[in-house]
Structures are given as C-alpha cells and as structure tokens.
Write an enzyme that holds these catalytic residues in place. Structure first.
Site, PDB file in Angstrom:
ATOM      1  N   SER A   1       0.672  -1.311  -0.364  1.00 11.13           N
ATOM      2  CA  SER A   1      -0.168  -0.060  -0.099  1.00 11.13           C
ATOM      3  C   SER A   1       0.931   1.511   0.050  1.00 11.13           C
ATOM      4  O   SER A   1       1.232   1.324  -1.181  1.00 11.13           O
ATOM      5  CB  SER A   1      -0.850  -0.108   1.759  1.00 11.13           C
ATOM      6  OG  SER A   1      -1.587   1.115   1.129  1.00 11.13           O
TER       7      SER A   1
ATOM      8  N   ASP B   1      10.460   5.061 -10.159  1.00  8.88           N
ATOM      9  CA  ASP B   1       9.978   5.945 -11.018  1.00  8.88           C
ATOM     10  C   ASP B   1      10.738   7.111 -11.926  1.00  8.88           C
ATOM     11  O   ASP B   1      11.248   7.181 -13.182  1.00  8.88           O
ATOM     12  CB  ASP B   1       7.845   6.304 -11.380  1.00  8.88           C
ATOM     13  CG  ASP B   1       7.722   4.821 -11.869  1.00  8.88           C
ATOM     14  OD1 ASP B   1       7.793   3.405 -11.668  1.00  8.88           O
ATOM     15  OD2 ASP B   1       6.901   5.184 -12.046  1.00  8.88           O
TER      16      ASP B   1
ATOM     17  N   LYS C   1      -0.543  -3.461  -3.012  1.00 12.84           N
ATOM     18  CA  LYS C   1      -1.495  -3.580  -2.551  1.00 12.84           C
ATOM     19  C   LYS C   1      -2.394  -1.891  -3.496  1.00 12.84           C
ATOM     20  O   LYS C   1      -1.515  -1.039  -2.992  1.00 12.84           O
ATOM     21  CB  LYS C   1      -2.100  -3.922  -0.753  1.00 12.84           C
ATOM     22  CG  LYS C   1      -3.373  -3.323  -0.549  1.00 12.84           C
ATOM     23  CD  LYS C   1      -3.177  -3.372   1.146  1.00 12.84           C
ATOM     24  CE  LYS C   1      -4.790  -3.621   1.893  1.00 12.84           C
ATOM     25  NZ  LYS C   1      -4.928  -2.145   1.523  1.00 12.84           N
TER      26      LYS C   1
END
Length: 435
Positions: free
Chosen positions: A207, A218, A232
């Site tokens: 999460s 990224d 999740k």
C-alpha cells in the site's frame, strides 16, 4: 512464554510470561512507566489488588487492569532482582504516542538509516525530523527501510515521498472504470532531495510503502533493493445503507508516475480448487518473471515492468534457513527470549552500547548451550542444522540481549549487522563495512 505489547493510556509496555510472572521486556522512552521508575527485567507480581504472579493470566486481563482514565494512577507491585523484594510503583496513566519510526541512526559516518514501521498520522513530521537530524550528523546518503511496512494513510505516503524531491513531481495517480484520473504531486520542499538513496522492500511491504517505492523508482531517485512487494493498490469507498449496514466498494487503482498498476492480479490457481481462500495465491506466487508484462522506461532508460507490486532493481534472495520449518518453530516457541532472560537478566552489562555494537559476539559455548536448551525442550536440532542456523540465531540472541541492556533501538542496530539487505545497500552506496 508469551510476548505481548500492551497499548493503553498507561504506557506502551512489552510483557513476557516467564515462569508464571509478568516480565517487562520493553518500555517507551520517557513514558509514564519509565518515569515512575520501572525497568526492563522487572517482574510484575500484582496490579492494584489483583495478584499476577503464579497465575495463568491472559492478555485481555492485563489490558483491562492496565487501562483507565488519563491522569488516574495504577499501582504496580514489582520484584526486582537487585532489590530481592517487592516494591510498589505508582504509575500515572497518560496518553502515549508511539513513534512510527523504529530506529533512525548513522549506519556509517555518511550513511543514514531510517526504518518506518507504518504510515501513521504523525509519520511525516517524525520522518522529516529524523532526516534533518541525520543531515546534521553528516549523512548525505540514506537507506530507507520499508520492509514489513503494511502501509497506512495515503496522504502521509505523499508527504514522505515528497521529502526526496526539490520540485513538483507526480508521485501517484488513481483511475477507475468509472472514476476520472486524479493526480498527486510532491510539494517541492523536500529536505533530502540530493544524495544517494536506497529503499528496502519485501513481500510484506504494501500500500503506502509501494506508493513511496514506486514513485522513487519511476523518477530514478532511488535504487530499490529486496523482493517484490505485496501489490496492494486499490482505492475503496464506503457506502452506507438505511439499515445501518455498509459496504466498501473498490472504485479505482493506484498507479505509479509511469503508469504501472500497483495492484496485483487476482489470477485463480485452478490446481487448488478445493480451497477457495488459497486458490488465488498459487499463480501469483509463481509469477516472478512478469511474463507478458508491459514494459515502462524511466528518463534514465531503466526498464520497469508492470504486473502488480514493485519489482526491486536489485533482488535479495530468500534465506532458505530463515524460512525453514525448524527456525520458524524456534521463533514461535519464544525459547530464544526465554533463554536470554534466564541467562542474562541477572547480570549488569559489561559494555557500553557503542562497545557492544562494535565488539560483542555471542560466544560459541553460549550457542552450544542454546542448542542443548532447545533439544531438552523437544525442538531437536541436528548437527547440520546447528551449523546452518548459527548466523540467524546468533543475531537473534545478540539483538535481544542488546534490547534488554540498551533499549529497543539497539535491537535493530544489532540485527542490521547481519542483514543481507543492508550489505547489498552499502555495496550500492559504495560504503565498506568496518571489519
């Protein structure tokens, strides 16, 4: 022997049942219990008028006896080995805020280390304070440990990730079949926007942890080390009904800045149709190569795969000894703690914490005694397994001894001495451990 953490308006206290006595094995720094004079190793024999020692007391009973209104007093009768007698400690109940940072310190002269346990309401504030303190001590590179961090508040994850950017960057966005895209950005006020960064994750990082790790990966801001995270990444909304019932409905998914879905696939393992609960786990567990996954490229040209969860840049393989049934049985039995408390709690530390961390190693004869201790209690350890488990158990015993003598932070500092994730991180940061 059972270990509990009691969260109440009295204190946060870690107890163990040892020979039918409640033993204190952890205290919150500057908490009510510590201020009242309690110490690790104390044995609580009575709480107010209720006798504890010699009875098979359960956690619910202890919780009920400890809890009370803020400002009221609970009487704890304690046996301390150095006193050889019971002593009354009056502890005034108070609200305790437990930090979501397990430990923050300089792992090496220029390398900071922060372990986040969860993303709570005060995590962002605590994290910024920890970063500033590490920088003040000379840290110009960082290891952020998100292993076993199951997540927490979404907006706190955004604030934590923001600390690593000096400008406005897309950190995550949500999108659903009937929900428009919503984007969330860094605030451009990060206090650790420069310097090398390594983020540790494992299969229990989920999460909010994945939001942070995914954003940093990224943008080529961090090297992700460990094993693929849990996956999740679903946004849920609660809908209430007139009869008082309610339903949580999944309406969207979380995506990293490049567009990778964090949510894992629910692919049925049809070979296990007899067990509906676990039939969705098999293919997910085996799908470690992201077969057929979409490929994304960072600005630096690094290729990242979709498919759920965050796949690390540098993988740390599972230690087969750590997941062996025998080692798991040893941990569940709490015999490591019991051995330590029987052998070490009656001695005063012969080291300062600095000397302990630098020089103490469990003597081989103590390890041999522990293996004999296990065998006497029905956990049979062969000579081969004794050799295989040496590093793991040595680390466990040393860490628990450190926690007993020097507090909770010392536990993590000792564990990090033997940690493959830490070794790999230091290699990436081009830092050599002292021999």
């Amino acid at each position: 022997m059972r270990c509990w953490k009691v969260l109440s308006k009295v204190l946060v206290l870690i107890f163990s049942i040892f020979n039918d006595t409640l033993m204190v094995v952890g205290l919150v720094r500057n908490g009510p219990a510590e201020k009242a004079g309690l110490r690790v190793g104390d044995r609580i024999t009575k709480i107010d008028t209720t006798q504890i020692a010699g009875r098979n007391i359960g956690q619910k009973v202890v919780d009920r006896l400890m809890r009370g209104t803020k400002g009221s007093v609970v009487n704890l009768y304690v046996y301390r080995d150095s006193l050889h007698m019971n002593q009354l400690f009056k502890v005034r109940r108070d609200q305790i805020n437990v930090s979501s940072i397990d430990v923050s310190y300089l792992l090496e002269p220029r390398t900071g280390y922060v372990k986040l346990r969860r993303f709570g309401l005060k995590t962002a504030e605590e994290f910024r304070t920890a970063l500033l303190e590490l920088k003040k001590q000379g840290a110009n590179q960082l290891i952020l440990d998100l292993r076993d961090n199951g997540g927490g508040y979404f907006h706190i994850a955004i604030k934590v990730a923001s600390e690593f950017f000096a400008d406005k960057r897309l950190l995550v966005y949500t999108k659903g079949a009937h929900e428009p895209r919503r984007e969330y950005f860094s605030d451009g006020k990060g206090v650790f926007a420069d310097g090398k960064l390594v983020v540790l994750i494992n299969e229990s990082s989920a999460s909010a942890s994945e939001i942070v790790a995914g954003a940093l990966q990224d943008w080529d801001r961090a090297t992700i080390v460990g094993r693929r995270s849990y996956g999740k990444g679903i946004v849920q909304e609660q809908f209430d009904f007139l009869d008082g019932s309610r339903i949580n409905l999944s309406i969207a998914r979380y995506y990293t800045p490049l567009g990778r879905s964090i949510q894992r696939k629910y692919t049925a393992n049809w070979s296990n149709m007899m067990n509906y609960v676990t039939m969705y786990r098999g293919l997910w567990t085996l799908d470690t190569t992201y077969t057929g996954a979409e490929i994304f490229k960072t600005l630096a040209g690094k290729q990242l795969l979709s498919g759920g969860g965050i796949n690390p840049d540098v993988r740390v393989e599972v230690d087969s000894n750590a997941v062996s049934l025998l080692y798991q049985d040893i941990l569940k039995s709490s015999l490591v703690e019991q051995f330590v408390y029987e052998r070490f709690t009656k001695r005063s530390p012969a080291y300062s914490i600095e000397n302990f961390l630098q020089g103490y190693r469990l003597p081989q004869q103590e390890y041999d005694k522990f293996i004999a201790y296990l065998n006497e209690r029905g956990l049979m350890v062969s000579e081969r397994k004794k050799k295989d488990l040496l590093k793991l158990i040595q680390s466990d015993i040393e860490a628990i001894v450190a926690r007993y003598y020097f507090g909770r932070e010392a536990y993590f500092k000792v564990k990090n001495r033997y940690d493959d994730f830490i070794d790999k991180s230091l290699e990436i940061l081009q830092v050599k451990r002292p021999s």
